[in-house]
Design a protein around this motif. Structure first.
Motif, PDB file in Angstrom:
ATOM      1  N   LEU A  83      -5.559  -3.716 -14.789  1.00 36.78           N
ATOM      2  CA  LEU A  83      -6.609  -3.114 -14.542  1.00 36.78           C
ATOM      3  C   LEU A  83      -7.811  -2.417 -16.273  1.00 36.78           C
TER       4      LEU A  83
ATOM      5  N   GLY B  36      -6.276   1.562  -7.876  1.00 39.28           N
ATOM      6  CA  GLY B  36      -7.599   1.350  -8.750  1.00 39.28           C
ATOM      7  C   GLY B  36      -8.373   1.746  -7.855  1.00 39.28           C
ATOM      8  N   VAL B  37     -10.220   0.926  -7.901  1.00 39.16           N
ATOM      9  CA  VAL B  37     -11.430   0.935  -7.091  1.00 39.16           C
ATOM     10  C   VAL B  37     -10.831   0.765  -5.362  1.00 39.16           C
ATOM     11  N   LYS B  38     -11.346   1.717  -4.901  1.00 36.69           N
ATOM     12  CA  LYS B  38     -11.116   1.786  -3.038  1.00 36.69           C
ATOM     13  C   LYS B  38     -11.363   0.408  -2.850  1.00 36.69           C
ATOM     14  N   PRO B  39     -10.945  -0.337  -2.057  1.00 35.51           N
ATOM     15  CA  PRO B  39     -11.275  -1.467  -0.888  1.00 35.51           C
ATOM     16  C   PRO B  39     -12.991  -1.249  -0.722  1.00 35.51           C
ATOM     17  N   PHE B  40     -14.021  -2.216  -0.618  1.00 41.08           N
ATOM     18  CA  PHE B  40     -15.397  -2.779  -0.083  1.00 41.08           C
ATOM     19  C   PHE B  40     -14.953  -1.818   0.590  1.00 41.08           C
ATOM     20  N   GLY B  41     -16.191  -0.390   0.765  1.00 39.49           N
ATOM     21  CA  GLY B  41     -16.805   0.162   2.300  1.00 39.49           C
ATOM     22  C   GLY B  41     -15.639   1.099   2.521  1.00 39.49           C
ATOM     23  N   TYR B  42     -14.673   1.541   1.972  1.00 45.37           N
ATOM     24  CA  TYR B  42     -13.495   2.055   2.268  1.00 45.37           C
ATOM     25  C   TYR B  42     -14.139   3.216   2.790  1.00 45.37           C
ATOM     26  N   LYS B  43     -13.438   4.110   3.934  1.00 46.34           N
ATOM     27  CA  LYS B  43     -14.461   5.308   3.780  1.00 46.34           C
ATOM     28  C   LYS B  43     -13.602   6.058   4.061  1.00 46.34           C
TER      29      LYS B  43
END
Lengths: 447, 308
Positions: free
Chosen positions: B251, B298-305
């Motif tokens: 990353l 890394g970045v949180k997955p797409f749409g993570y809540k």
């Protein structure tokens, strides 16, 4: 629609894959496939409960006669694509390799339309939803989700925008593009009708920038329509895979992110494929349900690639003969990124099919994996921000559903961008699918 | 019988061999410059290193009855880098030994391609340096054969760089290892690799940047800071060895930490240690830390809540 109303995307998705477009059939006008002598129509062509046949062996059916239906909510009826006699009801192999009940109809070549069929004007949301169900509409972009479920308004989740998905991001496939050029009036009529009936504030017709003609045609027709509040807009999307994936297109058109396990309605959107809208529009005008499908036939083993309008239930072998496929070694239903390789050509065309691709020679070969060199291209490619290699390692070591859930494998949309980008040709989607399956099994056990 | 595969059914043209080939292309100018500066013997060193690397890999794979994967050209890249890390006077058998250690011990014994725990070329250089310190620091002036001086005086320690102007340092016209002196050619190779999307510019930029900044703060003189980057193998290490995929974080944030760490350790070794270079050890140490750095989420997955 004012001239400056071709919008730019609202957001940019991370990753994806730069694919060759190979839209060789783009400028080929759709041909009507000559009616086959028999059609084999599976009773499960959608996400949700399979239908039960409503006809019996020996029954006479017409074009558009309902032949299967289900009591379940998430389902859609199935209609005959030819007129003739029900020859048998038996299990057949479908594209995925599994067996499915199917209704085999012998064509009498009289093309008689069912006398009960008449135009079906809609004035209320309930009538619209009934129309969507009665015409057997499912997501025609390939997902096959029953459309009437999408359109059902829910007081808790107000919808404010309809996204018309004209992206068609897979290589080779030009079915939606031809629909945009050939059924443009039906599409725009359908869009304005849905907007009016559901009281939507905004409509975004999203088309990739590798289809400038489609953008122009749709724009010109919409410009001529009454759009007092200027709320129907065209958006030019970057031609980047997987632009047409539902979560991705919602994000690039509106900036909204659909959370895991949620639907577009949860972020105030309805997404409908451009061909789905055309089909619904035609049904409302004529009463003829979903019985034909525009399919792109292409690939290096096809001598005569075409865009064909094919009756549902036609065997792939007949289509391949018509397009003169030579020694096909690999046949895909769908595009090369998410399509399914079939094991024999008796497979029938179903509602969700958009393409039949045939390859031979080098293009039909599989890929031998070599060692992972830790380059990170899979991470850079994943539009869902996952780490495919980590999931692959975890699956190889059988670490269990809990670990896979921690790695967020359930977010994967199986677009294939990771495996496409991998220089070591590692089977990243396969291991991701295994991880997702384990998560589903564990979830079912705990439920 | 139809062929069946799992989706996706197409792949990007770029594969492992293609990536390695791009690295070889980026390394060729350095090799040519080395031969021009030091004569035919330099070409021999390069040839022996590469041959020893390829042969070691072949023999090892044969010995453990595994399919030899020479086709991926990674052994060739390792052989070239080892040659460039050696002085132009090194006995050929030492070059061969270095290659063998790099391929067999650092790479193959740990699982082959993709499994080396540290950069093979760097580790081989360190092993040779510790085992044969005299031969590994036996530098000569470039173009010595063509100069009027009949026999050049070999320098047994690293030359003090103050005696060369910044231009000579940038072009590489000073005593050093076979392929590490020309900052210009390494820059050209690096730009080629970034353009071909083989390496990310993060590691070279942050590694060299840290060395530059550190020296600038320490001496207050930007020319001295620049010469610190152009000498002691910083450029070769930063562009070709620290960027090795297997032993560097994946990353961007990890790459930055890795590169800054390399730069800091290099400068600390230069200032407080005995060596004017320090690059090899810094890369080795940061390689060992890479699995830990890769654990940074890394970045949180797409749409993570967040689960409420």
């Amino acid at each position: 629609m004012k001239k400056e109303r071709i919008l730019h995307p609202a957001a940019k998705i991370w990753g994806g894959a730069k694919l060759p477009h190979r839209k060789d059939t783009a400028e080929l006008e759709s041909e009507i496939f000559p009616s086959p002598s028999t059609v084999t129509i599976p009773v499960s062509q959608h996400i949700g409960a399979p239908c039960e046949p409503t006809v019996a062996v020996g029954d006479n059916v017409f074009v558009g006669t309902k032949i299967a239906d289900s009591e379940a909510f998430v389902s859609a009826p199935i209609h005959s694509s030819v007129s003739g006699t029900v020859k048998e009801i038996k299990k057949v192999k479908v594209a995925s390799g599994s067996l499915c009940n199917a209704i085999v109809i012998e064509n009498d070549h009289k093309d008689q339309i069912d006398p009960n069929i008449k135009p079906c004007p809609v004035n209320t949301p309930e009538e619209l939803i009934a129309a969507a169900r009665n015409c057997g509409l499912v997501g025609l972009g390939g997902a096959g989700f029953p459309a009437h479920v999408k359109l059902k308004p829910d007081g808790n989740r107000p919808i404010d925008v309809l996204i018309v998905n004209g992206a068609e991001c897979e290589p080779y496939i030009t079915a939606d593009y031809r629909a945009a050029l050939e059924d443009s009036e039906d599409i725009l009529d359908g869009i304005y009708l849905i907007k009016k009936i559901l009281g939507l504030k905004k409509v975004i017709i999203a088309v990739e920038d590798n289809k400038p003609k489609a953008l122009k045609v749709l724009f010109d027709i919409a410009a001529g329509k009454q759009d007092v509040l200027d709320e129907v807009k065209l958006m030019k999307l970057k031609s980047h895979y997987p632009q047409g994936a539902e979560k991705v297109i919602i994000y690039t058109t509106t900036g909204r992110k659909v959370p895991l396990g949620k639907l577009p309605a949860d972020v105030g959107c309805i997404v409908m494929n451009i061909t789905s809208i055309a089909t619904l529009s035609k049904y409302i005008k004529t009463g003829i349900p979903l019985i034909k499908k525009r399919v792109t036939v292409a690939g290096n083993a096809v001598k005569n690639p075409k865009n064909l309008i094919v009756p549902i239930g036609t065997a792939v072998s007949e289509i391949l003969d018509y397009c003169e496929a030579e020694n096909p070694e690999k046949i895909l239903m769908g595009g090369p990124m998410m399509g399914v390789a079939v094991t024999d050509t008796a497979i029938p065309i179903v509602k969700a099919n958009n393409a039949v691709l045939c390859f031979n020679g080098k293009e039909a070969n599989g890929f031998d994996p070599t060692n992972c060199i830790n380059c990170g291209r899979c991470i850079m490619a994943c539009p869902m921000n996952l780490h495919p290699r980590e999931v692959e390692l975890s699956v190889d070591f059988n670490e269990g559903a809990e670990k896979y859930k921690k790695l967020n494998a359930d977010y994967c949309i199986e677009c294939g961008s990771c495996a496409f980008s991998c220089p070591a040709r590692r089977p990243l989607v396969e291991t991701m699918r295994l991880a997702k399956q384990e998560i589903r099994k564990a979830g079912a056990k705990n439920a | 019988m139809l062929k069946v595969s799992s989706s996706p059914h197409i792949r990007n043209i770029e594969n492992t061999t293609g990536i390695m080939f791009d690295v070889i292309i980026a390394l060729i100018p350095l090799g040519i410059a080395g031969v021009i500066m030091y004569g035919f013997y330099a070409a021999l060193i390069i040839a022996v290193s590469v041959a020893a690397a390829v042969t070691s890999e072949y023999l090892w794979c044969k010995a453990i009855k595994k399919q030899a994967t020479l086709r991926d050209l990674s052994a060739v890249v390792t052989g070239l880098l080892i040659a460039y890390n050696l002085p132009p006077t090194i006995p050929l058998w030492m070059a061969a030994l270095g290659s063998a250690i790099a391929i067999i011990v650092v790479k193959q014994m740990f699982g082959g391609l993709g499994h080396n725990f540290a950069n093979p070329a760097i580790t081989a250089r360190i092993v040779l340096m510790v085992s044969f310190p005299a031969e590994m620091t036996n530098f000569i002036l470039p173009f010595a054969a063509q100069s009027a001086v009949s026999s050049p005086t070999p320098l047994s320690t690293f030359p003090s760089f103050g005696q060369f102007g910044i231009l000579r340092l940038f072009l590489g016209n000073y005593p050093g290892c076979l392929g590490e002196t020309s900052a210009l050619l390494i820059l050209v190779g690096g730009i080629y690799l970034v353009w071909r999307k083989v390496i990310s510019p993060i590691i070279p930029v942050f590694f060299c940047g840290t060395v530059f900044l550190f020296t600038l703060i320490a001496t207050g003189n930007p020319v001295v800071a620049l010469s610190a980057v152009c000498s002691g193998g910083v450029m070769l290490g930063a562009v070709f060895m620290a960027t090795d995929y297997v032993t560097s974080p994946k990353l961007p944030i990890g790459k930055i930490i890795f590169a800054v760490g390399c730069g800091l350790i290099t400068m600390l070794i230069r200032i407080y240690g005995n060596l004017p270079e320090g690059v090899s050890f810094s890369i080795l140490l940061m390689n060992l830390l890479t699995p830990l750095i890769d654990k940074i989420p890394g970045v949180k997955p797409f749409g993570y809540k967040e689960e409420k």
